[in-house]
Design an enzyme around this catalytic site. Structure first.
Site, mmCIF file in Angstrom:
data_model
loop_
_atom_site.group_PDB
_atom_site.id
_atom_site.type_symbol
_atom_site.label_atom_id
_atom_site.label_comp_id
_atom_site.label_asym_id
_atom_site.label_seq_id
_atom_site.Cartn_x
_atom_site.Cartn_y
_atom_site.Cartn_z
ATOM 1 N N GLU A 28 58.017 -9.434 21.017
ATOM 2 C CA GLU A 28 58.016 -7.554 19.724
ATOM 3 C C GLU A 28 58.551 -7.342 21.443
ATOM 4 O O GLU A 28 57.858 -7.297 22.680
ATOM 5 C CB GLU A 28 57.067 -7.692 18.754
ATOM 6 C CG GLU A 28 57.375 -5.864 18.836
ATOM 7 C CD GLU A 28 55.738 -5.372 18.012
ATOM 8 O OE1 GLU A 28 56.312 -4.647 16.836
ATOM 9 O OE2 GLU A 28 55.291 -6.471 17.737
ATOM 10 N N LYS A 64 61.853 -3.698 11.931
ATOM 11 C CA LYS A 64 60.199 -3.659 11.935
ATOM 12 C C LYS A 64 59.938 -3.125 10.558
ATOM 13 O O LYS A 64 60.488 -1.461 10.206
ATOM 14 C CB LYS A 64 58.939 -3.593 12.803
ATOM 15 C CG LYS A 64 57.680 -3.611 12.515
ATOM 16 C CD LYS A 64 56.887 -3.193 13.901
ATOM 17 C CE LYS A 64 55.650 -4.444 13.505
ATOM 18 N NZ LYS A 64 54.964 -3.940 14.887
ATOM 19 N N TYR A 119 47.151 3.017 13.137
ATOM 20 C CA TYR A 119 45.825 2.480 13.348
ATOM 21 C C TYR A 119 45.143 2.373 15.103
ATOM 22 O O TYR A 119 45.601 1.510 15.440
ATOM 23 C CB TYR A 119 45.202 1.661 12.407
ATOM 24 C CG TYR A 119 46.175 0.055 12.301
ATOM 25 C CD1 TYR A 119 44.782 -0.653 12.918
ATOM 26 C CD2 TYR A 119 46.555 0.203 11.709
ATOM 27 C CE1 TYR A 119 45.547 -1.727 13.127
ATOM 28 C CE2 TYR A 119 46.915 -1.182 11.868
ATOM 29 C CZ TYR A 119 46.762 -2.080 12.804
ATOM 30 O OH TYR A 119 46.952 -3.504 12.584
ATOM 31 N N CYS A 143 55.845 -8.880 13.758
ATOM 32 C CA CYS A 143 54.168 -8.560 13.611
ATOM 33 C C CYS A 143 53.234 -8.747 12.624
ATOM 34 O O CYS A 143 53.482 -8.940 12.234
ATOM 35 C CB CYS A 143 53.548 -7.703 15.395
ATOM 36 S SG CYS A 143 52.753 -7.667 16.144
ATOM 37 N N SER A 183 50.632 -9.010 19.789
ATOM 38 C CA SER A 183 49.301 -9.307 18.530
ATOM 39 C C SER A 183 48.268 -9.372 20.179
ATOM 40 O O SER A 183 48.107 -10.319 21.036
ATOM 41 C CB SER A 183 48.393 -10.437 18.289
ATOM 42 O OG SER A 183 47.573 -10.230 17.992
ATOM 43 N N GLY A 216 39.652 -61.169 -3.221
ATOM 44 C CA GLY A 216 40.756 -59.943 -2.665
ATOM 45 C C GLY A 216 40.221 -58.494 -2.384
ATOM 46 O O GLY A 216 39.528 -57.966 -3.085
ATOM 47 N N SER A 262 40.581 -55.832 -5.868
ATOM 48 C CA SER A 262 39.392 -56.342 -6.887
ATOM 49 C C SER A 262 38.371 -55.804 -6.336
ATOM 50 O O SER A 262 37.273 -55.449 -7.483
ATOM 51 C CB SER A 262 38.921 -57.687 -7.378
ATOM 52 O OG SER A 262 39.015 -58.224 -6.286
ATOM 53 N N THR A 308 42.742 -54.022 -11.613
ATOM 54 C CA THR A 308 42.227 -54.257 -10.233
ATOM 55 C C THR A 308 44.354 -53.608 -9.002
ATOM 56 O O THR A 308 43.951 -53.311 -8.059
ATOM 57 C CB THR A 308 42.135 -55.161 -9.736
ATOM 58 O OG1 THR A 308 43.176 -56.049 -9.887
ATOM 59 C CG2 THR A 308 40.914 -55.597 -10.134
ATOM 60 N N TRP A 347 54.932 -56.228 -7.614
ATOM 61 C CA TRP A 347 54.474 -57.365 -7.157
ATOM 62 C C TRP A 347 53.287 -58.144 -8.375
ATOM 63 O O TRP A 347 51.839 -57.805 -8.305
ATOM 64 C CB TRP A 347 53.754 -57.690 -5.762
ATOM 65 C CG TRP A 347 53.831 -58.888 -5.548
ATOM 66 C CD1 TRP A 347 52.357 -59.521 -5.533
ATOM 67 C CD2 TRP A 347 54.394 -59.580 -5.307
ATOM 68 N NE1 TRP A 347 51.778 -60.257 -4.217
ATOM 69 C CE2 TRP A 347 53.299 -61.099 -4.718
ATOM 70 C CE3 TRP A 347 55.803 -59.913 -5.257
ATOM 71 C CZ2 TRP A 347 53.607 -61.828 -4.954
ATOM 72 C CZ3 TRP A 347 56.086 -61.036 -4.738
ATOM 73 C CH2 TRP A 347 55.291 -62.013 -4.533
ATOM 74 N N TYR A 387 54.082 -59.253 -15.656
ATOM 75 C CA TYR A 387 53.788 -58.375 -16.327
ATOM 76 C C TYR A 387 53.189 -59.146 -18.008
ATOM 77 O O TYR A 387 52.893 -59.852 -18.266
ATOM 78 C CB TYR A 387 55.429 -58.549 -16.696
ATOM 79 C CG TYR A 387 56.200 -57.525 -18.339
ATOM 80 C CD1 TYR A 387 56.146 -56.166 -17.857
ATOM 81 C CD2 TYR A 387 55.625 -57.234 -19.272
ATOM 82 C CE1 TYR A 387 56.460 -54.761 -18.530
ATOM 83 C CE2 TYR A 387 56.416 -57.016 -20.438
ATOM 84 C CZ TYR A 387 55.989 -55.270 -20.122
ATOM 85 O OH TYR A 387 56.870 -54.335 -21.028
#
Length: 639
Positions: A46, A115, A121, A171, A198, A356, A359, A462, A472, A475
């Site tokens: 700024e 801005k 303040y 800012c 800042s 494995g 599980s 699992t 993988w 079904y």
């Protein structure tokens, strides 16, 4: 600037207060260096042309006039540089003085952003000199042929990269209750720049950092914050040059304070757009009449991004987060199972235990759920079902793990049942094809379901998310259960969770079992062993799970195209896999992902633990017969 990446920079020149000629030369020097280093969005602090701490000198005609001369020098110096640059300076417009961010590219001033929130303040008494930004944009005459847009509501859009839309605030704007960046983002800005001054007081850097990170996360945007540094007046304040580059709540780069560092950060604009596309509550406002789009050009550059590409995006990357994240995931899984058991009045759990990884994790989760319910762990029946492919190693680990955790162990040898089934359907048992394998998987599931009936229990699935993504699973075999605790846990995370449990369980014998399971090749063990060892290794058949999990994350989480995923994978796995291997398994990933959706369309219930999941009830509503041609053709074009 390939695949949505753009290099950005935040920097602060070491200025001399009110010496605009000196400051201009410093800005030009740093601007040229940043551009040569590949930065294409470059943000200065700024009022850096004059210095933020000029005080009542801002009311001096000479300073204001020389600031314009300096800006002209800086803009002219950008000729031939196809980036987008921002510098701060005071500017008089229609008799009022404004604190502005000047945006320019390739020798042309594109816009002036004043801005909005003027502090009045304490040490920041800007209201003494500056006027807040007007509500509507206008045009002002400047030292070039075309008038320059002046106003807060300006969007700088890259003609060569349409998703790169940049807006500016200054800012105090981001510290205010209603920052301009909110409406900028809601009008489509994907990157916000903040030119700041800042000061440094104790603890302010922490708040500043969290503020900028939070704003980038709330707005799902990139945020570049450049703050004034050494050279500003130290009459009452000290400025640390604290620069921050954030992306969607993540801090990409941060400067040291008090060193006038230059920081660079590679933003992924496509990632931001993909995230916004996914979030239905992120709405672009329809009324765009009060915004002006200013277009600029930027040539594409094939420069690899200098940012960390996590090759294991599902796994906690920082050690200090590991324990918290793993414990949280275990808790989510266990609480999901606890609720299902409570709702069904079920006090018995049945799990097929193979020795494995998957599980093992399911059994660990079940013990935690039983503990939450105040049930003895004997309510868990872990069923081991040896068949043609079972090895001594996995069988022993399955049995020892079950006993060590305090669950009931039940053994059902299914070899005879499967052999009878082969006879019934007329299959030659010496032919080790898909029928040979799936008959075993479905027999195991039948046993588990019937044992659950015997014990008035519930079969816990699992299978993990990586297996579901690739299809993988058999079904109506291991694909099916009454509640799947691992359904949203990818294989790389399964491995990480089991290792975490081994490291923290406080039981050396249990830890030794878990570590041996971790060291065992991933396999469904449906083919006979070779010399007593596992012969069927999943990753030899479908590819490394670390690659597939990487592909899955970026495909579902951000919707990246296959060519970008390939590009990222080459960066992430450089030195581990060659390009041909990465491309080979990426093609297989897409082929299987599309072809196997029908298995995910009838997925059992299971808890979601992360941002990516494949449940058909909300996370992945994908038709089972969708065509993969577009994705595969994209990959075929890659070299």
């Amino acid at each position: 600037m390939q695949y949505g990446f753009v290099k950005t920079a935040a920097l602060a020149p070491k200025i001399k207060v009110a010496d605009t000629e000196y400051n201009a030369q410093e800005i030009i020097r740093l601007m040229q260096r940043a551009w040569q280093n590949g930065a294409r969005i470059v943000v200065f602090p700024e009022l850096c042309v004059t210095g933020y701490t000029c005080g009542d000198l801002f009311l001096q005609e000479l300073l204001l006039r020389e600031a314009q001369t300096a800006l002209k020098q800086i803009v002219d110096a950008s000729a031939g540089m196809d980036g987008l640059f921002f510098v701060g300076l005071p500017m008089e417009v229609q008799g009022k003085l404004y604190n502005v961010a000047a945006a320019f590219s390739d020798g042309e001033l594109l816009g002036l952003v004043p801005k909005t929130h003027i502090p009045n303040y304490s040490e920041f008494y800007e209201a003494r000199h500056f006027t807040k930004a007007p509500a509507e944009y206008t045009f002002v005459e400047w030292q070039q042929e075309e008038p320059v847009p002046f106003g807060t509501n300006l969007l700088f859009t890259c003609a060569d990269m349409p998703h790169l839309v940049v807006a500016a605030e200054i800012c105090e704007d981001v510290w205010a209750a209603n920052p301009p960046s909110i409406r900028h983002a809601m009008q489509g800005a994907t990157v916000i720049v903040n030119l700041s001054a800042s000061d440094e007081i104790t603890g302010k850097d922490t708040y500043r950092r969290e503020l900028v990170k939070s704003q980038s996360g709330r707005l799902v945007c990139g945020y570049i914050y450049a703050s004034a540094g050494e050279g500003e007046s130290s009459t009452d304040l000290v400025f640390g040059g604290h620069h921050l580059i954030c992306e969607n709540g993540t801090l990409l780069k941060e400067s040291r304070r008090f060193f006038n560092d230059t920081i660079y950060g590679d933003m992924d604009v496509e990632r931001l757009v993909g995230e916004r596309r996914r979030i239905s509550t992120y709405e672009i406002q329809e009324d765009t009449c009060s915004y002006l789009t200013v277009e600029y050009s930027m040539k594409s550059a094939d420069v690899p991004p200098e940012r960390f590409i996590d090759k294991a995006p599902f796994v906690p990357s920082r050690k200090e987060e590991r324990e918290k994240r793993c414990e949280e995931i275990f808790t989510i899984q266990a609480m999901g199972l606890k609720k299902r058991l409570e709702h069904t009045n079920c006090r018995s759990v049945v799990i097929g235990i193979s020795g494995g990884l998957d599980s093992t994790l399911a059994l660990l989760v079940a013990t935690k759920a039983a503990d939450y319910l105040g049930l003895d762990r004997s309510c868990i029946t872990a069923v081991t079902m040896p068949c043609f492919g079972t090895t001594d190693r996995t069988y022993t680990n399955a049995c020892e793990l079950t006993r060590r955790l305090g669950a009931q162990l039940r053994e059902v040898d299914i070899r005879e049942a499967v052999t009878v089934h082969f006879r019934d359907i007329g299959h030659d048992g010496s032919v080790h094809n898909i029928t040979y394998e799936n008959s075993q998987a479905r027999e195991r599931t039948q046993v588990l379901m019937d044992v659950a009936n015997q014990t008035k229990g519930m079969v816990i699935g699992t299978g993990d998310m990586s297996e579901l993504a690739l299809g993988w699973a058999t079904y109506n075999g291991d694909h099916m259960s009454m509640y799947g605790v691992n359904a949203s846990v990818p294989k790389t995370l399964v491995r990480h969770l089991v290792r975490y449990y081994a490291d923290t369980c406080g039981d050396e014998k249990l830890a030794a079992i878990l570590l041996d399971i971790l060291d065992t090749p991933v396999s469904p063990e449906l083919l006979p062993p070779e010399n007593g060892a596992i012969s069927q290794k999943t990753e030899d058949l479908v590819g490394p799970y670390e690659l597939h999990d990487f592909y899955l994350y970026y495909m579902l989480r951000f919707g990246f195209a296959p060519d970008k995923i390939y590009y990222l994978a080459k960066l992430a796995f450089a030195g581990e896999y060659n390009n041909e291997t990465i491309l080979k398994w990426l093609k297989i990933f897409y082929s299987r992902f599309f072809a196997q959706q029908f298995k995910r369309s009838c997925l059992p219930d299971g808890p979601k633990v992360g941002t990516v999941a494949v449940s058909p009830r909300g996370d992945l509503r994908m038709p089972s017969d969708a065509c993969a041609r577009l994705w595969l053709e994209c990959l075929e074009k890659l070299v």
